[in-house]
Design a protein around this motif. Structure first.
Motif, PDB file in Angstrom:
ATOM      1  N   LYS A 177       4.271  -1.849  -9.705  1.00  0.00           N
ATOM      2  CA  LYS A 177       4.683  -1.740  -8.304  1.00  0.00           C
ATOM      3  C   LYS A 177       3.597  -1.080  -7.450  1.00  0.00           C
ATOM      4  O   LYS A 177       3.400  -1.437  -6.287  1.00  0.00           O
ATOM      5  CB  LYS A 177       5.989  -0.946  -8.204  1.00  0.00           C
ATOM      6  N   LEU A 216       6.823  -0.872 -15.569  1.00  0.00           N
ATOM      7  CA  LEU A 216       7.108  -1.666 -14.375  1.00  0.00           C
ATOM      8  C   LEU A 216       6.755  -0.908 -13.097  1.00  0.00           C
ATOM      9  O   LEU A 216       6.302  -1.499 -12.112  1.00  0.00           O
ATOM     10  CB  LEU A 216       8.578  -2.086 -14.362  1.00  0.00           C
ATOM     11  N   GLU A 217       6.951   0.405 -13.102  1.00  0.00           N
ATOM     12  CA  GLU A 217       6.586   1.199 -11.925  1.00  0.00           C
ATOM     13  C   GLU A 217       5.081   1.149 -11.677  1.00  0.00           C
ATOM     14  O   GLU A 217       4.627   1.180 -10.530  1.00  0.00           O
ATOM     15  CB  GLU A 217       7.037   2.656 -12.114  1.00  0.00           C
ATOM     16  N   SER A 235      -2.870  -9.072 -11.953  1.00  0.00           N
ATOM     17  CA  SER A 235      -1.772  -9.250 -11.002  1.00  0.00           C
ATOM     18  C   SER A 235      -2.104 -10.201  -9.853  1.00  0.00           C
ATOM     19  O   SER A 235      -1.293 -11.081  -9.516  1.00  0.00           O
ATOM     20  CB  SER A 235      -1.316  -7.897 -10.449  1.00  0.00           C
ATOM     21  N   THR A 274       7.199  -8.979  -2.302  1.00  0.00           N
ATOM     22  CA  THR A 274       8.501  -9.299  -2.916  1.00  0.00           C
ATOM     23  C   THR A 274       8.381  -9.559  -4.412  1.00  0.00           C
ATOM     24  O   THR A 274       9.310 -10.071  -5.036  1.00  0.00           O
ATOM     25  CB  THR A 274       9.105 -10.540  -2.233  1.00  0.00           C
ATOM     26  N   ALA A 275       7.254  -9.206  -5.007  1.00  0.00           N
ATOM     27  CA  ALA A 275       7.025  -9.501  -6.427  1.00  0.00           C
ATOM     28  C   ALA A 275       7.948  -8.691  -7.328  1.00  0.00           C
ATOM     29  O   ALA A 275       8.248  -7.520  -7.050  1.00  0.00           O
ATOM     30  CB  ALA A 275       5.566  -9.214  -6.787  1.00  0.00           C
ATOM     31  N   ASN A 276       8.391  -9.307  -8.409  1.00  0.00           N
ATOM     32  CA  ASN A 276       9.227  -8.655  -9.417  1.00  0.00           C
ATOM     33  C   ASN A 276       8.346  -8.308 -10.615  1.00  0.00           C
ATOM     34  O   ASN A 276       7.838  -9.201 -11.294  1.00  0.00           O
ATOM     35  CB  ASN A 276      10.351  -9.595  -9.847  1.00  0.00           C
ATOM     36  N   PRO A 277       8.147  -7.026 -10.910  1.00  0.00           N
ATOM     37  CA  PRO A 277       7.238  -6.646 -12.003  1.00  0.00           C
ATOM     38  C   PRO A 277       7.661  -7.188 -13.368  1.00  0.00           C
ATOM     39  O   PRO A 277       6.823  -7.353 -14.253  1.00  0.00           O
ATOM     40  CB  PRO A 277       7.261  -5.117 -11.975  1.00  0.00           C
ATOM     41  N   LYS A 278       8.953  -7.494 -13.555  1.00  0.00           N
ATOM     42  CA  LYS A 278       9.415  -8.036 -14.839  1.00  0.00           C
ATOM     43  C   LYS A 278       8.768  -9.384 -15.142  1.00  0.00           C
ATOM     44  O   LYS A 278       8.668  -9.775 -16.314  1.00  0.00           O
ATOM     45  CB  LYS A 278      10.934  -8.183 -14.830  1.00  0.00           C
ATOM     46  N   GLU A 279       8.337 -10.083 -14.097  1.00  0.00           N
ATOM     47  CA  GLU A 279       7.713 -11.390 -14.289  1.00  0.00           C
ATOM     48  C   GLU A 279       6.235 -11.282 -14.673  1.00  0.00           C
ATOM     49  O   GLU A 279       5.589 -12.297 -14.956  1.00  0.00           O
ATOM     50  CB  GLU A 279       7.857 -12.215 -13.006  1.00  0.00           C
TER      51      GLU A 279
END
Length: 332
Positions: free
Chosen positions: A291, A287-288, A94, A306-311
């Motif tokens: 986070k 995805l959680e 990450s 502000t990261a989007n876990p889907k990415e």
């Protein structure tokens, strides 16, 4: 038919057979060679080992070179293209993506914290860790980040303890028994060795039910874009390995014998049960769980806020296998 005609017919048959075998060979190309690194000898890496020992990679036309390398080597090696896949934690990949890299997780092996926090006998409560020395393999590794995650639950912060980079599991156990450190975090079943050395389990993190993206199969988006069929076969091999874990303990244990370098039945059974309880039939990254990692690193990497876990995942290959009914079909 005269002899000339017989010779001509025979020659034609030989040529036809040669062409037929030649075309068959063309339709069966050599297996694709890839290199994949894994970061620790823990049972969470068992799917990779099983892909090798059970012939699943070979079945899917993959010639896989498996390389043991610590996380501080495997992550840069993946980004440099020296290895094509890496088995690593979400906590390792990450920060790279948050800072402009393109690794994504394809398959998840572990989505919940399940480490055991092991301490010297004089420590009775998590609060007693204040002022103590905690052994980790290295800064940023799972043994470090997972302890960081739980400290605030007991009113502690990173400033309340001293982290010492000691190395792998045996080195940390020696440090604890020698009173050089007071505590360390171990993935099951490695905690049992520390317990047998006279240490005590202070905390079973699995009981906290904390989503935290652990080990998974990771590749770069650059590599995936150019090798989609190969990546598809790699993901398929992992799905098939999970099926073997859930249906064939003896084959799974043979993989542990080779890669964990032990024939001790108790250790093999503990490692097998750990992997069986951890790996999901449909191993989508959670995805959680990402986070939680973003929250842990947000102070030092602002992009995490502000990261989007889907990415950070690519589930397209799993979705293909899932929607086609292939995964369900393995268990019928």
């Amino acid at each position: 038919m005269n002899r000339q005609g017989i010779r001509s017919s025979t020659s034609l048959a030989v040529i036809t057979l040669a062409l037929t075998f030649g075309l068959s060979a063309a339709r069966s190309p050599a297996a694709d060679r890839v290199r994949i690194g894994y970061t620790a000898p823990g049972p969470q890496h068992g799917l990779l080992w099983l892909g090798d020992t059970a012939g699943l990679f070979k079945k899917n036309n993959l010639d896989v070179e498996i390389i043991y390398m610590p996380g501080n080597i495997s992550a840069p090696s993946l980004m440099a293209g020296e290895i094509q896949f890496g088995q690593m934690t979400g906590a390792l990949m990450s920060p790279i993506r948050l800072q402009g890299g393109d690794p994504v997780m394809l398959v998840s092996v572990q989505e919940l914290l399940d480490d055991r926090l092991v301490v010297r006998p004089n420590i009775k409560t998590p609060e007693d860790l204040k002022g103590k020395r905690i052994a980790i393999s290295r800064f940023g590794a799972a043994s470090h980040m997972r302890v960081l995650n739980i400290l605030p639950r007991y009113g502690l912060s990173e400033k309340d303890v001293t982290f010492l980079q000691i190395g792998d599991t045996p080195a940390r156990i020696i440090a604890m028994t020698g009173n050089a450190v007071d505590a360390s975090s171990f993935s099951p079943p490695d905690h049992l060795a520390a317990q047998q050395a006279g240490m005590r389990i202070l905390l079973n993190m699995a009981e906290l039910n904390i989503f935290y993206q652990g080990t998974g199969l990771v590749a770069t988006q650059r590599y995936i874009a150019k090798n989609r069929d190969l990546v598809r076969r790699m993901v398929k091999s992992y799905v098939e390995a999970i099926h073997l874990v859930r249906t064939n303990p003896e084959v799974t244990k043979r993989a542990f014998v080779k890669y964990r370098k032990t024939k001790d039945e108790k250790q093999l059974e503990d490692a097998y049960q750990t992997l069986r309880e951890t790996a999901k039939v449909k191993p989508y990254p959670n995805l959680e769980s990402f986070k939680t990692i973003f929250k842990d690193v947000s102070d030092r990497i602002p992009a995490a806020r502000t990261a989007n876990p889907k990415e950070f995942v690519d589930v397209s290959f799993l979705e293909e296998l899932d929607k086609s009914g292939y995964i369900d079909g393995l268990y019928r």
